[in-house]
Enzyme design. Structure first.
Site, short mmCIF file in Angstrom:
data_model
loop_
_atom_site.label_atom_id
_atom_site.label_comp_id
_atom_site.label_asym_id
_atom_site.label_seq_id
_atom_site.Cartn_x
_atom_site.Cartn_y
_atom_site.Cartn_z
N GLU A 107 83.08 19.61 -41.38
CA GLU A 107 82.27 19.99 -42.57
C GLU A 107 82.77 19.01 -43.85
OE1 GLU A 107 84.52 21.31 -44.88
OE2 GLU A 107 85.92 21.34 -43.06
N GLU A 150 86.46 18.18 -42.37
CA GLU A 150 85.60 17.05 -41.94
C GLU A 150 85.51 17.22 -40.30
OE1 GLU A 150 86.69 12.93 -42.92
OE2 GLU A 150 86.19 13.35 -44.81
#
Lengths: 375, 375
Positions: free
Chosen positions: B198, B341
């Site tokens: 994310e 991420e």
């Protein structure tokens, strides 16, 4: 005696076998003196490269640490991993006569054959990482077929350290320099990332003995169940280790004395391989408790060698963690592994390569037009 | 309404966008009911395969656990990893107006572009693992160019949860099912190993709020420094989280109520992706605290979904570990990472593949003629 900088002292096996104890001692002193600190400029240049990447400062943690370490070892801000190898040293232990292991000694030889045939756990994981396995008989007890497999064997297993020294001082030095030679030959072939591995029924026993002696931790703290001892057998193993230390009275200010009396042939060989790797500016990934005992011995011989070490998994053998402490290392993979062979270390190859790719491939704040600031 | 077993409820984006809240609730119930326990027979068959390998019993620890888990998920004793992907969900957070993050909101959009251009940390590590990155704008605040990049966007960032609900219930459901759809499309293309990732400036704040609410741990225990808050700013962040919980009074017995009030769009999307992966029998590797909050939410919706989860690194955000506890997970890579991420999860792809190779390639006691016994 001429020392060629950044080459192994003894490249030829006959040189080692024919060397006198005094020549081996002198060579060790020279090897030790040749191990230098990392290149600080390369470390800082790598840090600068990483600080420009689109991420919060230092947020890739160990990946950034490893990229800097490898840069400092190679002496360049743009390090490249070429070829990788697991140096797997095999040796037997006279102390198994005391019943310190759940597995019979015959298994060392059987497993050694399996590494040559590519079917061991370490073969699978090394292949997965794109690394080769260099398996060396440094001191298996039983004969091998064909006999050429025994070329590097120093001795057919150690003596029973519960009754006296595991090795003579010269045998320990021979095993150490044979390990250094194996590392040196690998490095000559272009290998610039090494992992340590071993096989040897009973070898958690001398490893724990060395770690207890060098760290000052109690035998109970550093001794585990090896291949799967039950409670009572574990207690017996601890008693045997205490007896070995008492009988041999190793001089811990003299690492070779300690290594020879309560160590093992494969432990000595890995110690030599680690020292040689440091001498040749090659990082070494450490596996479990046997590798940790070897690394601790290398550190006692040449303290700067710890700068070349990269830890991998946390062994189920708790002595490993305690051996790591003075080296400034801690386990990084919490995988509950206790197989040895270098299996935990082999899993770390991929991580070191990932670290270098971060430096090489990740965008910078400037190239990606990302806002930078104090975060 | 016809439910085709093991297919996503909503394959077509328009179906999701046009669905009523009631239809979404019904679909969630069906998705939840469709998540079953692992295939115990395949788990046991894998255990038998592993027990025949030349190693002490269970000595490859997590590698053996993962091989068994993947066998149980796929329902075969001989699982094969086909293609791998990181599902990266991007969303913004109204609560950044309270000054809970060190980085400006603009950075979410900038980083999202970097993922599309292949320069993000996650791109490097996914590439290294042979995985693709599927980056989805589920709720970035600022417009994207070209506008097609916003196709999956549910809302231009959440509302400020310090003043009221972050999302309506329907928005949370829409984000959840959009995430499920992204996962489903990936699985349709042959991807059978997923990692969660994310981006979203401020997203450790709702993650900590969810974890505190669902676990009962204090806000102080589960709240960390995000991209790098100093002491005072951390205290302020904790105050804001407490305020958000107080203002919204989430009903923790209703996970969607909690998710909508104090969650985030990317958190909801990852929750949906995890549920869909479990529904479709695909293992999911979890990243840091945002993934952990999503996984915990998925678990609260469908408890069996935790059987499909694989942990990766231990985030510097301590709330992650506390979120993992009810899921029966613990961090396995101790790398001091806090980038997000999906970078930690991407490092685990290689380890899952190693686990399967152990089962496939390692010799057996019989094939290698190695003595077996009680060790």
């Amino acid at each position: 005696m001429i020392i060629v900088k950044k080459q192994a002292k003894f490249h030829n096996l006959n040189d080692i076998k024919n060397a006198t104890e005094k020549e081996l001692e002198t060579a060790l002193l020279e090897l030790t003196k040749g191990i230098k600190d990392l290149n600080e400029e390369s470390v800082l240049e790598m840090q600068e490269r990483l600080d420009n990447k689109i991420k919060p400062h230092r947020s890739l943690g160990l990946l950034e640490d490893m990229a800097q370490q490898v840069a400092g070892i190679y002496g360049t801000s743009h390090p490249k991993i070429n070829e990788k190898a697991v140096l797997l040293m095999a040796g037997d232990h006279g102390v198994v006569a005391e019943g310190v292991s759940a597995a019979p000694q015959e298994v060392t030889r059987q497993l050694f054959y399996s590494y040559l045939n590519g079917g061991g756990g370490i073969n699978v994981l090394a292949r997965h990482a794109g690394a080769e396995v260099i398996a060396t008989d440094i001191g298996i007890a039983l004969p091998l077929d064909p006999p050429e497999l025994m070329t590097n064997r120093v001795k057919c297993g150690t003596e029973n350290m519960a009754n006296g020294p595991a090795m003579t001082r010269k045998e320990a030095l021979l095993a150490l320099f044979t390990g250094a030679k194996i590392a040196s030959e690998a490095i000559d072939r272009g290998i610039n990332l090494i992992a340590t591995g071993e096989v040897g029924i009973g070898n958690t026993t001398p490893s724990s003995a060395l770690i207890a002696s060098f760290t000052g931790h109690s035998v109970e703290e550093v001794t585990g169940r090896g291949t799967g001892l039950k409670d009572e057998a574990l207690k017996h193993k601890q008693e045997i280790i205490k007896k070995a230390i008492k009988v041999n009275q190793p001089d811990i200010s003299d690492p070779i004395d300690t290594l020879s009396k309560i160590g093992g042939l494969e432990i000595a060989a890995l110690t030599g391989a680690i020292l040689e790797a440091a001498y040749r500016n090659v990082p070494v990934i450490l596996d479990g408790i046997i590798s940790a005992a070897s690394a601790l011995t290398a550190y006692k011989i040449a303290p700067l060698s710890c700068k070349y070490m990269i830890s991998s998994h946390g062994s189920e053998e708790l002595g490993q963690r305690l051996a790591f402490e003075p080296l400034g290392l801690k386990p990084r993979l919490d995988f509950n592994m206790r197989l040895g062979e270098g299996t935990g270390a082999a899993l770390m190859f991929n991580m070191v390569e990932a670290a270098i790719k971060i430096a090489d491939e990740m965008a910078t704040f400037e190239s990606a037009s990302v806002t930078t600031g104090d975060f």
